[in-house]
Enzyme design. Structure first.
Site, PDB file in Angstrom:
ATOM      1  N   HIS A 203       0.685  -1.126  -0.055  1.00 33.00           N
ATOM      2  CA  HIS A 203      -0.019   0.048  -0.005  1.00 33.00           C
ATOM      3  C   HIS A 203       0.848   1.223   0.108  1.00 33.00           C
ATOM      4  O   HIS A 203       0.595   2.149  -0.801  1.00 33.00           O
ATOM      5  CB  HIS A 203      -0.739   0.064   1.217  1.00 33.00           C
ATOM      6  N   HIS A 219       2.938   6.203  -1.954  1.00 33.61           N
ATOM      7  CA  HIS A 219       3.900   7.342  -1.280  1.00 33.61           C
ATOM      8  C   HIS A 219       5.252   7.253  -1.525  1.00 33.61           C
ATOM      9  O   HIS A 219       5.965   7.977  -0.531  1.00 33.61           O
ATOM     10  CB  HIS A 219       3.190   7.536   0.297  1.00 33.61           C
ATOM     11  N   LYS A 265      -5.077  10.696  -8.396  1.00 31.37           N
ATOM     12  CA  LYS A 265      -4.973  10.859  -6.984  1.00 31.37           C
ATOM     13  C   LYS A 265      -4.917  12.398  -6.832  1.00 31.37           C
ATOM     14  O   LYS A 265      -3.848  13.048  -7.293  1.00 31.37           O
ATOM     15  CB  LYS A 265      -3.640  10.119  -6.465  1.00 31.37           C
TER      16      LYS A 265
END
Length: 331
Positions: A203, A219, A265
């Site tokens: 993730h 990220h 995003k």
């Protein structure tokens, strides 16, 4: 009628009353974007600066000898400010005709063991949630090689020593490695059901998609760069922060907008140039210090005032990322 607004990654929920039931059918982001900025939301929810963690993280930052340096090891091309959009939009205003990363010294990346072993993990996952992951023996070996590499760094040694003092880690490195494996690599079902389709590493560092309409996580700057290089990611522009009209090309924490696998995003936050061990250590420390489902710690690392967000999924990391609140540098 009570509704919930989710501003970032399913954490930081804001409850409020909506007079008309049909208003919940509207995008709550659209409904509130004129009166509640993302920065103000985090200002409302953030704690005072945690000086203990700030001291620790700055020590880790100073010892991060594997961190790549802006202007020397890589250059970024910020271009324009991203436009307003919502999670799930397929087409948005593109304020950046070129890649975010103008160049990266890949030879340096490949020569650093923690980066090299990290990169070997990025193709081990099925990014669609709901599809069960299959972990091969070779991938288990790769996971362990990566953990061995980061545990040999000063950054992880500092984190381990800190956690030992807090009685949150075992002194034996093998036991600590097992603990890290469980936190980051143990599979779980991200949503309802029993399919083990996700883990903390996937993730946070690789990224996931939900029903082809939503980008989850992603990220990490190395993954972003590699996906951009393969024309899988389309950088749309930067997201400005509170006291600066635009970021600087040498900033090492950025908020950006991008599309990936057919979705957008609206806001993605990431460190730039830092080593994998730095991020692993930082997020692991926050995860082990707290028991809440969602933990937010405000810290000052170098010039950056950040809200570090870590969300747990049982005994594992659900998500983790930095939110850039402000910087003490001049425009």
């Amino acid at each position: 009628m009570l509704c919930v607004m989710d501003l970032h990654e399913g954490v930081g929920l804001l409850l409020f009353e909506v007079v008309s039931p049909h208003m919940c059918k509207l995008s709550l982001w659209t409904f509130f974007k004129e009166i509640l900025s993302r920065q103000n939301f985090y200002k409302m929810t953030m704690k005072a600066i945690n000086h203990d963690l700030s001291k620790l993280f700055n020590e880790m930052w100073d010892m991060d000898v594997n961190r790549l340096m802006p202007g020397k090891d890589y250059t970024i091309d910020l271009q324009g400010k991203a436009g307003a959009t919502q999670q799930g939009d397929g087409a948005v205003q593109d304020s950046a005709a070129r890649h975010l990363f103008h160049n990266v010294n890949e030879e340096r990346l490949k020569s650093i063991k923690t980066f090299a072993t990290f990169i070997s993990l990025l193709d081990n996952y099925e990014t669609s949630t709901g599809v069960a992951e299959v972990v091969t023996p070779e991938e288990i070996v790769e996971n362990n090689c990566f953990l061995d590499a980061i545990l040999a760094t000063e950054v992880m040694k500092i984190a381990h020593e800190y956690l030992l003092k807090k009685n949150l880690a075992k002194p034996n490195l093998a036991d600590f490695k097992y603990q890290l494996y469980d936190i980051w690599f143990q599979l779980y079902a991200r949503k309802e059901g029993d399919r083990p389709d996700s883990c903390g590493f996937e993730h946070v560092f690789v990224g996931e998609t939900r029903r082809g309409k939503q980008i989850l996580g992603l990220h990490n700057w190395v993954q972003f760069y590699l996906q951009e290089k393969r024309s899988q990611i389309d950088y749309k522009g930067y997201v400005a922060r509170r006291n600066k009209t635009r970021p600087d090309k040498d900033d090492q924490v950025l908020s950006i907008q991008f599309s990936w696998k057919g979705s957008v995003k609206p806001i993605g936050s990431t460190f730039i140039g830092v080593s994998p061990e730095f991020e692993f250590a930082l997020y692991t420390v926050i995860f082990l210090l707290a028991e809440e489902r969602v933990t937010r710690e405000t810290v000052k690392i170098e010039e950056y005032e950040l809200q570090m967000v870590v969300c747990r999924h049982g005994h594992h990391i659900g998500t983790a990322y930095p939110v850039l609140l402000s910087t003490s540098s001049e425009d």
